[in-house]
Scaffold this active site. Structure first.
Site, mmCIF file in Angstrom:
data_model
loop_
_atom_site.group_PDB
_atom_site.id
_atom_site.type_symbol
_atom_site.label_atom_id
_atom_site.label_comp_id
_atom_site.label_asym_id
_atom_site.label_seq_id
_atom_site.Cartn_x
_atom_site.Cartn_y
_atom_site.Cartn_z
ATOM 1 N N SER A 52 33.821 -39.007 -6.461
ATOM 2 C CA SER A 52 34.360 -40.079 -7.064
ATOM 3 C C SER A 52 35.806 -39.951 -7.230
ATOM 4 C CB SER A 52 33.730 -40.169 -8.782
ATOM 5 O OG SER A 52 34.428 -40.949 -9.424
ATOM 6 N N TYR B 131 31.625 -36.777 -16.912
ATOM 7 C CA TYR B 131 31.316 -37.218 -15.506
ATOM 8 C C TYR B 131 32.441 -36.487 -14.664
ATOM 9 C CZ TYR B 131 30.915 -40.483 -11.694
ATOM 10 O OH TYR B 131 30.730 -41.027 -10.364
#
Length: 250
Positions: free
Chosen positions: A139, A152
């Site tokens: 990501s 996250y």
């Protein structure tokens, strides 16, 4: 966006985790169009059942026996494993003061431990068959810092680090390991964020950080995953490929 197919994965045996929705589902559908034999794994049995043309495996990547079964299913049914797309993940939007230790543990279990386990068993299978390609889903949060990503983001740094270390460790054995680093993508998770407390404000702010002025689509990420999984990327390993509308170029 037009999607051309050219049989780039003809007869390749592929395992895709987190395949029931979002990026994983788009990748499974694209791989099928490219001629792959796809084992699709997810915890969501109902949504997985709506994905035609795949061999489904219901399981949790954070559980060692489930992760092993995902890989074993491909080998037992098709005789080998050529490609793993380690995509399964959960994405809470939490600051460090909002998060509890249990939130951190849950995300690390799926996004970190789960990726480690599926890569481990995939590499063991690929060593038997003479090589292969692994594509991990990292990501922008696994490359740069972001607000409300206290649980996250660190897990995606695990994905980025695991990709680089495994690429170096297994290159001589014919196993390539790369990752995509998506920006914000129009998935079910983003749709849910639009009705969560603080979600609309977060999304309004983050879309401005994407120089292209929009979020990406799962199909755009799937196209990048396809490239990394295919022979077109035969001299590419250890790469973290942004698919982020320019976010990381700022």
């Amino acid at each position: 966006m037009a999607q051309e197919t050219s049989g780039r994965l003809a007869d390749r045996v592929c395992v895709i985790t987190g395949a029931a929705s979002g990026i994983g589902r788009a990748t499974a559908e694209r791989f099928l169009r490219e001629g792959a034999r796809v084992v699709a794994a997810d915890v969501d049995a109902d949504r997985l059942a709506t994905l035609p043309g795949v061999t489904p495996v219901v399981g949790d990547v954070s559980r060692e026996e489930d992760a092993r079964r995902m890989i074993d299913t491909a080998v037992e049914r098709f005789g080998r494993l050529d490609v793993l797309v380690a995509n399964a993940g959960v994405i809470p939007l939490l600051s460090v003061t909002e998060a509890e230790a249990a939130d951190f543990d849950r995300v690390m279990a799926v996004d970190g431990r789960g990726m480690f386990l599926t890569c481990k068993y995939a590499i063991e299978a690929m060593l038997v068959s003479g090589g292969g390609a692994i594509v991990c889903t990292s990501s922008i949060s696994g490359v740069a810092g972001q607000a409300r990503q206290a649980v996250y983001g660190p897990a995606k740094f695990v994905a980025t680090g695991l990709t680089k270390h495994l690429a170096v460790e297994w290159a001589e054995h014919g196993i390539r390991v790369n990752a995509v680093a998506p920006g914000t993508i129009e998935t079910e998770r983003v749709a849910a964020a639009r009705v969560e407390p603080g979600g609309p404000e977060y999304l309004t702010e983050i879309v401005r950080a994407h120089p292209m002025g929009r979020f990406g689509t799962p199909e755009e990420v799937a196209a990048a995953i396809l490239f990394l999984a295919s022979d077109e990327a035969s001299f590419v390993t250890g790469a973290i490929l942004p698919v982020d509308g320019g976010y990381l170029a700022r």
